[in-house]
Design a protein around this motif. Structure first.
Motif, PDB file in Angstrom:
ATOM      1  N   LEU A   1       6.308  -1.661 -12.707  1.00  0.00           N
ATOM      2  CA  LEU A   1       4.844  -1.587 -12.658  1.00  0.00           C
ATOM      3  C   LEU A   1       4.287  -1.848 -14.053  1.00  0.00           C
ATOM      4  CD1 LEU A   1       4.561   1.623 -10.470  1.00  0.00           C
ATOM      5  CD2 LEU A   1       4.400  -0.741  -9.727  1.00  0.00           C
ATOM      6  N   ASP A   2       4.567  -3.056 -14.572  1.00  0.00           N
ATOM      7  CA  ASP A   2       4.235  -3.287 -15.969  1.00  0.00           C
ATOM      8  C   ASP A   2       3.222  -4.406 -16.203  1.00  0.00           C
ATOM      9  OD1 ASP A   2       5.868  -5.379 -15.285  1.00  0.00           O
ATOM     10  OD2 ASP A   2       7.246  -5.132 -16.940  1.00  0.00           O
ATOM     11  N   THR A   3       2.527  -4.848 -15.173  1.00  0.00           N
ATOM     12  CA  THR A   3       1.476  -5.825 -15.408  1.00  0.00           C
ATOM     13  C   THR A   3       0.173  -5.080 -15.679  1.00  0.00           C
ATOM     14  OG1 THR A   3       0.763  -6.008 -13.106  1.00  0.00           O
ATOM     15  CG2 THR A   3       2.575  -7.443 -13.797  1.00  0.00           C
ATOM     16  N   GLU A   4      -0.773  -5.748 -16.279  1.00  0.00           N
ATOM     17  CA  GLU A   4      -2.052  -5.107 -16.578  1.00  0.00           C
ATOM     18  C   GLU A   4      -2.743  -4.651 -15.296  1.00  0.00           C
ATOM     19  OE1 GLU A   4      -4.829  -3.170 -18.353  1.00  0.00           O
ATOM     20  OE2 GLU A   4      -3.181  -4.077 -19.465  1.00  0.00           O
ATOM     21  N   GLU A   5      -2.656  -5.479 -14.250  1.00  0.00           N
ATOM     22  CA  GLU A   5      -3.292  -5.127 -12.973  1.00  0.00           C
ATOM     23  C   GLU A   5      -2.651  -3.884 -12.357  1.00  0.00           C
ATOM     24  OE1 GLU A   5      -5.896  -5.488  -9.630  1.00  0.00           O
ATOM     25  OE2 GLU A   5      -5.975  -6.028 -11.725  1.00  0.00           O
ATOM     26  N   THR A   6      -1.327  -3.810 -12.350  1.00  0.00           N
ATOM     27  CA  THR A   6      -0.685  -2.631 -11.765  1.00  0.00           C
ATOM     28  C   THR A   6      -0.939  -1.391 -12.608  1.00  0.00           C
ATOM     29  OG1 THR A   6       1.451  -3.196 -12.771  1.00  0.00           O
ATOM     30  CG2 THR A   6       1.097  -3.890 -10.493  1.00  0.00           C
TER      31      THR A   6
ATOM     32  N   LEU B   1       6.568  -4.147  -0.155  1.00  0.00           N
ATOM     33  CA  LEU B   1       5.996  -2.887   0.311  1.00  0.00           C
ATOM     34  C   LEU B   1       5.144  -2.216  -0.762  1.00  0.00           C
ATOM     35  CD1 LEU B   1       9.032  -1.674   2.391  1.00  0.00           C
ATOM     36  CD2 LEU B   1       6.847  -2.539   3.262  1.00  0.00           C
ATOM     37  N   VAL B   2       5.570  -2.285  -2.012  1.00  0.00           N
ATOM     38  CA  VAL B   2       4.766  -1.699  -3.091  1.00  0.00           C
ATOM     39  C   VAL B   2       3.461  -2.476  -3.249  1.00  0.00           C
ATOM     40  CG1 VAL B   2       4.657  -1.305  -5.587  1.00  0.00           C
ATOM     41  CG2 VAL B   2       6.697  -0.647  -4.307  1.00  0.00           C
ATOM     42  N   LYS B   3       3.548  -3.794  -3.176  1.00  0.00           N
ATOM     43  CA  LYS B   3       2.323  -4.602  -3.282  1.00  0.00           C
ATOM     44  C   LYS B   3       1.386  -4.328  -2.101  1.00  0.00           C
ATOM     45  CE  LYS B   3       3.173  -7.106  -7.020  1.00  0.00           C
ATOM     46  NZ  LYS B   3       2.398  -8.071  -7.767  1.00  0.00           N
ATOM     47  N   LEU B   4       1.945  -4.101  -0.916  1.00  0.00           N
ATOM     48  CA  LEU B   4       1.113  -3.720   0.236  1.00  0.00           C
ATOM     49  C   LEU B   4       0.403  -2.396  -0.024  1.00  0.00           C
ATOM     50  CD1 LEU B   4       3.073  -4.452   3.531  1.00  0.00           C
ATOM     51  CD2 LEU B   4       0.787  -5.232   2.933  1.00  0.00           C
ATOM     52  N   PHE B   5       1.125  -1.452  -0.609  1.00  0.00           N
ATOM     53  CA  PHE B   5       0.546  -0.150  -0.949  1.00  0.00           C
ATOM     54  C   PHE B   5      -0.613  -0.322  -1.936  1.00  0.00           C
ATOM     55  CE2 PHE B   5       0.905   3.563  -3.950  1.00  0.00           C
ATOM     56  CZ  PHE B   5       0.191   4.445  -3.164  1.00  0.00           C
ATOM     57  N   PHE B   6      -0.397  -1.109  -2.975  1.00  0.00           N
ATOM     58  CA  PHE B   6      -1.451  -1.345  -3.960  1.00  0.00           C
ATOM     59  C   PHE B   6      -2.635  -2.058  -3.316  1.00  0.00           C
ATOM     60  CE2 PHE B   6       0.267  -0.794  -8.429  1.00  0.00           C
ATOM     61  CZ  PHE B   6       1.192   0.143  -8.048  1.00  0.00           C
ATOM     62  N   TYR B   7      -2.355  -3.039  -2.470  1.00  0.00           N
ATOM     63  CA  TYR B   7      -3.422  -3.769  -1.783  1.00  0.00           C
ATOM     64  C   TYR B   7      -4.233  -2.806  -0.916  1.00  0.00           C
ATOM     65  CZ  TYR B   7      -5.826  -7.034   1.264  1.00  0.00           C
ATOM     66  OH  TYR B   7      -6.789  -7.692   1.970  1.00  0.00           O
ATOM     67  N   GLN B   8      -3.533  -1.964  -0.158  1.00  0.00           N
ATOM     68  CA  GLN B   8      -4.212  -0.997   0.706  1.00  0.00           C
ATOM     69  C   GLN B   8      -5.175  -0.138  -0.108  1.00  0.00           C
ATOM     70  OE1 GLN B   8      -4.334   0.136   4.209  1.00  0.00           O
ATOM     71  NE2 GLN B   8      -5.999   1.055   3.067  1.00  0.00           N
ATOM     72  N   PHE B   9      -4.691   0.363  -1.223  1.00  0.00           N
ATOM     73  CA  PHE B   9      -5.541   1.203  -2.066  1.00  0.00           C
ATOM     74  C   PHE B   9      -6.767   0.425  -2.548  1.00  0.00           C
ATOM     75  CE2 PHE B   9      -6.829   2.816  -6.231  1.00  0.00           C
ATOM     76  CZ  PHE B   9      -7.096   4.136  -5.917  1.00  0.00           C
ATOM     77  N   ASN B  10      -6.565  -0.807  -2.992  1.00  0.00           N
ATOM     78  CA  ASN B  10      -7.661  -1.610  -3.537  1.00  0.00           C
ATOM     79  C   ASN B  10      -8.749  -1.928  -2.526  1.00  0.00           C
ATOM     80  OD1 ASN B  10      -7.383  -1.937  -6.272  1.00  0.00           O
ATOM     81  ND2 ASN B  10      -5.999  -3.663  -6.081  1.00  0.00           N
ATOM     82  N   VAL B  11      -8.387  -2.106  -1.258  1.00  0.00           N
ATOM     83  CA  VAL B  11      -9.401  -2.485  -0.269  1.00  0.00           C
ATOM     84  C   VAL B  11     -10.142  -1.286   0.323  1.00  0.00           C
ATOM     85  CG1 VAL B  11      -8.257  -4.660   0.311  1.00  0.00           C
ATOM     86  CG2 VAL B  11      -7.798  -2.626   1.701  1.00  0.00           C
ATOM     87  N   LEU B  12      -9.689  -0.091   0.011  1.00  0.00           N
ATOM     88  CA  LEU B  12     -10.390   1.096   0.513  1.00  0.00           C
ATOM     89  C   LEU B  12     -11.733   1.264  -0.182  1.00  0.00           C
ATOM     90  CD1 LEU B  12      -7.609   3.826   0.671  1.00  0.00           C
ATOM     91  CD2 LEU B  12      -8.841   2.841   2.605  1.00  0.00           C
ATOM     92  N   PRO B  13     -12.734   1.730   0.555  1.00  0.00           N
ATOM     93  CA  PRO B  13     -13.998   2.066  -0.103  1.00  0.00           C
ATOM     94  C   PRO B  13     -13.772   3.216  -1.092  1.00  0.00           C
ATOM     95  CG  PRO B  13     -14.203   2.146   2.305  1.00  0.00           C
ATOM     96  CD  PRO B  13     -12.764   1.950   1.981  1.00  0.00           C
ATOM     97  N   GLU B  14     -14.537   3.231  -2.141  1.00  0.00           N
ATOM     98  CA  GLU B  14     -14.375   4.235  -3.202  1.00  0.00           C
ATOM     99  C   GLU B  14     -14.351   5.660  -2.658  1.00  0.00           C
ATOM    100  OE1 GLU B  14     -13.462   5.297  -6.928  1.00  0.00           O
ATOM    101  OE2 GLU B  14     -13.763   3.236  -6.308  1.00  0.00           O
ATOM    102  N   GLU B  15     -15.200   5.943  -1.676  1.00  0.00           N
ATOM    103  CA  GLU B  15     -15.286   7.312  -1.153  1.00  0.00           C
ATOM    104  C   GLU B  15     -14.051   7.733  -0.359  1.00  0.00           C
ATOM    105  OE1 GLU B  15     -17.373   4.528   1.703  1.00  0.00           O
ATOM    106  OE2 GLU B  15     -17.500   4.884  -0.455  1.00  0.00           O
TER     107      GLU B  15
END
Length: 134
Positions: free
Chosen positions: A4-9, A106-120
């Motif tokens: 998990l060493d990219t700036e985005e991650t 699977l990790v990228k799917l997890f990160f994607y899932q988090f990113n598309v969630l509304p802030e609340e």
């Protein structure tokens, strides 16, 4: 486990950690590396996104494309399981798909899932992930 060493991650993990109480997401993922679980709540628009949206490495991306995966919805639907281990095993059944590539997807799917969630919904989501991985 994928690095998990990219700036985005790093940005995403910092945001995830804001919502966690106690352990960081990195600690949870390392501790549960064989059975890290997370829920998927994708809407139709997110499901229709091309797999290139996940920003996968060339090897993982090519394995999915050769197996006929085109959208994120394809990945989720064809590998739906109650736990990450089953999902990883299903992915590893694809031609040239090793453990590392399956884990990356699977990790990228997890990160994607988090990113598309509304802030609340992000805090509740992260607390659910933490509870699932105790």
């Amino acid at each position: 486990m994928m690095r998990l060493d990219t700036e985005e991650t790093r940005r995403i993990t910092r945001e995830m950690n804001r919502f966690l109480e106690g352990d960081t997401i990195e600690e949870i993922m390392v501790r549960n590396r064989k059975m890290f679980c997370f829920p998927m709540y994708l809407n139709k628009e997110a499901e229709r996104q091309d797999i290139s949206t996940l920003d996968l490495g060339a090897g993982a991306y090519n394995c999915l494309r050769r197996a006929g995966y085109r959208t994120i919805g394809d990945v989720v639907e064809r590998n739906a399981a109650t736990d990450l281990l089953s999902s990883k095993k299903q992915l590893m059944a694809l031609h040239n798909m090793g453990k590392t590539k399956a884990q990356e997807i699977l990790v990228k799917l997890f990160f994607y899932q988090f990113n598309v969630l509304p802030e609340e919904r992000k805090k509740r989501y992260m607390l659910t992930v933490a509870a699932m991985n105790r």
